[in-house]
Design a protein around this motif. Structure first.
Motif, mmCIF file in Angstrom:
data_model
loop_
_atom_site.group_PDB
_atom_site.id
_atom_site.type_symbol
_atom_site.label_atom_id
_atom_site.label_comp_id
_atom_site.label_asym_id
_atom_site.label_seq_id
_atom_site.Cartn_x
_atom_site.Cartn_y
_atom_site.Cartn_z
ATOM 1 N N MET A 234 0.823 -1.214 0.000
ATOM 2 C CA MET A 234 0.000 0.000 0.000
ATOM 3 C C MET A 234 0.858 1.265 0.000
ATOM 4 S SD MET A 234 -3.523 0.100 0.565
ATOM 5 C CE MET A 234 -4.810 -1.132 0.846
ATOM 6 N N ASN A 235 0.422 2.227 -0.764
ATOM 7 C CA ASN A 235 0.982 3.565 -0.695
ATOM 8 C C ASN A 235 0.342 4.327 0.465
ATOM 9 O OD1 ASN A 235 2.569 3.171 -3.019
ATOM 10 N ND2 ASN A 235 0.814 3.611 -4.335
ATOM 11 N N LEU A 236 0.894 5.485 0.764
ATOM 12 C CA LEU A 236 0.318 6.319 1.817
ATOM 13 C C LEU A 236 -1.172 6.541 1.560
ATOM 14 C CD1 LEU A 236 2.899 9.165 2.557
ATOM 15 C CD2 LEU A 236 2.703 6.887 3.569
ATOM 16 N N HIS A 237 -1.954 6.495 2.635
ATOM 17 C CA HIS A 237 -3.389 6.750 2.574
ATOM 18 C C HIS A 237 -4.137 5.718 1.730
ATOM 19 C CE1 HIS A 237 -2.682 10.499 4.650
ATOM 20 N NE2 HIS A 237 -1.758 10.813 3.764
ATOM 21 N N LEU A 263 1.808 -1.432 9.997
ATOM 22 C CA LEU A 263 2.058 -0.494 8.895
ATOM 23 C C LEU A 263 0.881 0.440 8.663
ATOM 24 C CD1 LEU A 263 3.774 -2.798 6.221
ATOM 25 C CD2 LEU A 263 4.850 -1.089 7.709
ATOM 26 N N VAL A 264 -0.296 0.067 9.146
ATOM 27 C CA VAL A 264 -1.448 0.959 8.921
ATOM 28 C C VAL A 264 -1.219 2.329 9.543
ATOM 29 C CG1 VAL A 264 -3.107 -0.959 8.803
ATOM 30 C CG2 VAL A 264 -2.831 0.301 10.963
ATOM 31 N N ILE A 265 -0.382 2.394 10.560
ATOM 32 C CA ILE A 265 -0.175 3.681 11.235
ATOM 33 C C ILE A 265 0.658 4.606 10.356
ATOM 34 C CG2 ILE A 265 0.703 4.828 13.297
ATOM 35 C CD1 ILE A 265 0.353 2.094 14.747
ATOM 36 N N GLY A 266 1.880 4.197 10.097
ATOM 37 C CA GLY A 266 2.784 5.070 9.349
ATOM 38 C C GLY A 266 2.276 5.378 7.955
ATOM 39 N N LYS A 267 1.601 4.408 7.333
ATOM 40 C CA LYS A 267 1.082 4.630 5.985
ATOM 41 C C LYS A 267 -0.346 5.191 6.001
ATOM 42 C CE LYS A 267 2.405 0.544 3.929
ATOM 43 N NZ LYS A 267 2.826 -0.286 2.760
ATOM 44 N N ARG A 268 -0.881 5.366 7.196
ATOM 45 C CA ARG A 268 -2.250 5.918 7.332
ATOM 46 C C ARG A 268 -3.233 5.145 6.457
ATOM 47 N NH1 ARG A 268 2.401 9.234 6.561
ATOM 48 N NH2 ARG A 268 1.646 11.392 6.435
ATOM 49 N N LYS B 267 -19.312 -7.243 10.703
ATOM 50 C CA LYS B 267 -19.621 -6.117 11.591
ATOM 51 C C LYS B 267 -19.369 -4.765 10.921
ATOM 52 C CE LYS B 267 -17.515 -7.672 15.556
ATOM 53 N NZ LYS B 267 -17.369 -7.752 17.041
ATOM 54 N N ARG B 268 -18.912 -4.805 9.699
ATOM 55 C CA ARG B 268 -18.633 -3.556 8.940
ATOM 56 C C ARG B 268 -17.757 -2.612 9.752
ATOM 57 N NH1 ARG B 268 -23.922 -5.799 9.434
ATOM 58 N NH2 ARG B 268 -25.339 -4.440 8.289
ATOM 59 N N LEU B 269 -16.626 -3.130 10.174
ATOM 60 C CA LEU B 269 -15.716 -2.320 10.983
ATOM 61 C C LEU B 269 -14.735 -1.558 10.117
ATOM 62 C CD1 LEU B 269 -14.867 -4.953 13.755
ATOM 63 C CD2 LEU B 269 -16.818 -3.369 13.605
ATOM 64 N N THR B 270 -14.277 -0.459 10.639
ATOM 65 C CA THR B 270 -13.227 0.310 9.988
ATOM 66 C C THR B 270 -12.030 0.382 10.928
ATOM 67 O OG1 THR B 270 -14.839 1.654 8.806
ATOM 68 C CG2 THR B 270 -12.607 2.544 8.993
ATOM 69 N N LEU B 271 -10.876 -0.031 10.422
ATOM 70 C CA LEU B 271 -9.624 0.112 11.154
ATOM 71 C C LEU B 271 -8.802 1.145 10.397
ATOM 72 C CD1 LEU B 271 -8.605 -3.665 11.649
ATOM 73 C CD2 LEU B 271 -10.300 -2.336 12.913
ATOM 74 N N ARG B 272 -8.418 2.201 11.091
ATOM 75 C CA ARG B 272 -7.754 3.272 10.360
ATOM 76 C C ARG B 272 -6.533 3.748 11.126
ATOM 77 N NH1 ARG B 272 -10.506 8.959 9.008
ATOM 78 N NH2 ARG B 272 -8.765 9.852 7.871
ATOM 79 N N GLY B 273 -5.393 3.600 10.496
ATOM 80 C CA GLY B 273 -4.171 4.120 11.077
ATOM 81 C C GLY B 273 -4.054 5.607 10.807
ATOM 82 N N PHE B 274 -3.398 6.307 11.720
ATOM 83 C CA PHE B 274 -3.268 7.754 11.479
ATOM 84 C C PHE B 274 -2.005 8.294 12.144
ATOM 85 C CE2 PHE B 274 -4.305 10.005 15.479
ATOM 86 C CZ PHE B 274 -4.680 8.929 16.266
ATOM 87 N N LEU B 275 -1.584 9.420 11.628
ATOM 88 C CA LEU B 275 -0.495 10.185 12.229
ATOM 89 C C LEU B 275 -1.026 11.595 12.458
ATOM 90 C CD1 LEU B 275 2.584 9.239 10.017
ATOM 91 C CD2 LEU B 275 1.974 8.349 12.272
ATOM 92 N N VAL B 276 -0.630 12.154 13.576
ATOM 93 C CA VAL B 276 -1.184 13.460 13.935
ATOM 94 C C VAL B 276 -0.832 14.527 12.902
ATOM 95 C CG1 VAL B 276 0.789 14.043 15.403
ATOM 96 C CG2 VAL B 276 -1.447 15.092 15.846
#
Lengths: 332, 332
Positions: A234-237, A263-268, B267-276
């Protein structure tokens, strides 16, 4: 039409289902009450999600009951009864497949036009299958023009739609994985930019070769190693629309899910599971757009048709083994 | 002020870092060029994400270089130079911590008002830490009033903000996990509806007891078993904001990620990584709202303060071991 044959769930599969888990049962053709119809089913839909309903676990739909008929999408002709604007002779789409004759409230059937499209299309490209692909790609994963899309199980009913819709909506590159050389060849015919057989080596390596600049969208029908490889590529986002995980439906113990999940964190990244039932609001737009593509010859769909209700269990087992190209249907 | 001490990365940790991976180095106090400032750091921020940068892998930020100073958030006083409206005597927030004196372009520092809030607040509740909690909960996970929120690492700097912000924004129930009885007690003081020590048994069981009706939002600081338990406890359409996975930062091999990942579909869940860093657009709204809560005494924040640059590595190791309550800071 003195007898009706239907497929019952005889026992719950442990791991891979076998023919023993099913039973062909002969009953009477039902008689409609007020507002009911009897439909002589012509085609029934055979879908991977049914495997989950064979387990006795609470889920988004109740499990199949033992010693009762299975169900699923079907199209057929109304042979008795009527109501809600539906009469004898109409062709209808409904949810009581896996039997030769279905008894249901007229209001829970939807009339379809057999002259507008082959009736099987209402179970596949113009039905739940097509909407699953359309909604997952465009709504859940929010694909944008120019992006690279990867779809697993790409020669299946949903996967082949995902890849074609992606191209028609302007994807920059579309990659598919499938389980045989013939399927891979078919994907190329359908316009996929690259395709590979996942038996040929690690999915990660094949995906890297097929999408050297990474992927933006992953449409998951398979889970397991495919999902891990997709997260890695995956690319970012990037966004994954999680539609199915057929690789693990029959595992006695769920497989170790992606070890690279961090990796979901850093790549969002966004991983989002979905069911087509939540996306009914898209149906009108979907039908308009897909029917247009079909008329213009821009969209192809494959069907694998098995004949006879008595062979429906084998069709389902074949689906789980990946023996279908496109939509798996049983013709009655 | 004739000498400047700073912490270098002496070697890359394999698994858990040790004191040997760090080196205290004595250098000259730098001299500012045009448009530059020299900041005498007063407090430096110690954060879990730094562990990832100690590995030599491509990521969203470049890895720390060997034999060079580490960096990270810091506040201090400008002692030389100036520019971009910043003068000697100003207190500034910047990104070059882990050293007693920092040399940087004036334009890359942000002046803060030490009379408006304690300077440490700009590294924690009013800084990146607070914005991480705010953005993850309200933007990434889109928490709605009445929902049940679960946060792991809840006694940490981010986690304790998540829980309190959730309550202030109308969450129906807020559950936190932490790693000691003292931390659990603190969470109750902070207004969490339930809290548990994850050492006391399977997270799944503790979460079920703490949130018998399931959870709608999970704010993940931990990963691993916590994430698996959260997926299992999620209600339909649940969302996870994946902020960190501290449980696995030091694992030689990534752990088997959630074996129940297939639940995201039904359950139609969303897992989303993020950076501030992607959520800077929320900063103004965040500062206004959080500063208001602070003024009204509705929000508390804890700090664990270690003294002396020479003890910064130990502060970091303690953070990874969970020895901090709230924000881990080093006072110089």
């Amino acid at each position: 039409m003195s007898s009706n044959r239907e497929i019952h769930l005889a026992s719950r599969p442990q791991g891979w289902p076998t023919a023993d888990n099913f039973r062909l049962v002969e009953t009477e053709v039902p008689t409609p009450g007020p507002g009911q119809i009897v439909v002589r089913n012509r085609f029934i839909s055979v879908d991977p999600y049914m495997r989950g309903r064979m387990n006795d676990v609470k889920s988004y739909v109740p499990p199949f009951a033992l010693d009762a008929p299975l169900d699923g999408g079907a199209v057929g002709e109304v042979v008795a009864g009527g109501g809600a604007g539906i009469d004898v002779g109409d062709t209808v789409l409904h949810g009581l497949g896996w039997r030769e004759y279905a008894l249901l409230d007229a209001g829970s059937a939807r009339r379809v036009d057999p002259d507008l499209a082959p009736v099987t299309a209402y179970l596949s490209v113009l039905g739940m299958t097509g909407l699953t692909a359309y909604a997952g790609l465009l709504d859940v994963a929010a694909m944008r023009p120019g992006e690279t899309v990867f779809v697993s199980g790409a020669a299946g009913a949903v996967g082949s739609m995902v890849g074609q819709i992606a191209k028609l909506r302007g994807a920059g590159r579309v990659v598919g994985s499938a389980g045989s050389p013939a399927k891979v060849a078919r994907l190329t015919e359908l316009g996929f930019d690259a395709a590979f057989d996942y038996h040929d080596g690690p999915v990660r390596d094949a995906l890297k070769a097929a999408a050297p600049d990474g992927i933006d969208v992953y449409f998951d029908n398979v889970g397991g190693e495919h999902l891990e490889a997709a997260i890695g590529a995956m690319n970012l986002h990037g966004r994954a629309a999680i539609c199915g995980m057929i690789a693990q439906y029959n595992a006695a113990e769920p497989p170790a899910a992606p070890r690279n999940l961090a990796l979901v964190i850093g790549k969002r990244l966004t991983l989002r599971g979905f069911l087509v039932g939540d996306h009914g609001g898209l149906r009108e737009q979907f039908v308009t757009e897909v029917a247009g593509w079909l008329r213009e010859g821009k969209l192809s769909y494959d069907e694998t048709i098995v004949d006879g209700i008595e062979n429906a269990p084998e069709a389902f087992l074949g689906l789980l083994r990946g023996e279908n190209l496109g939509k798996m249907l049983v013709r009655l």
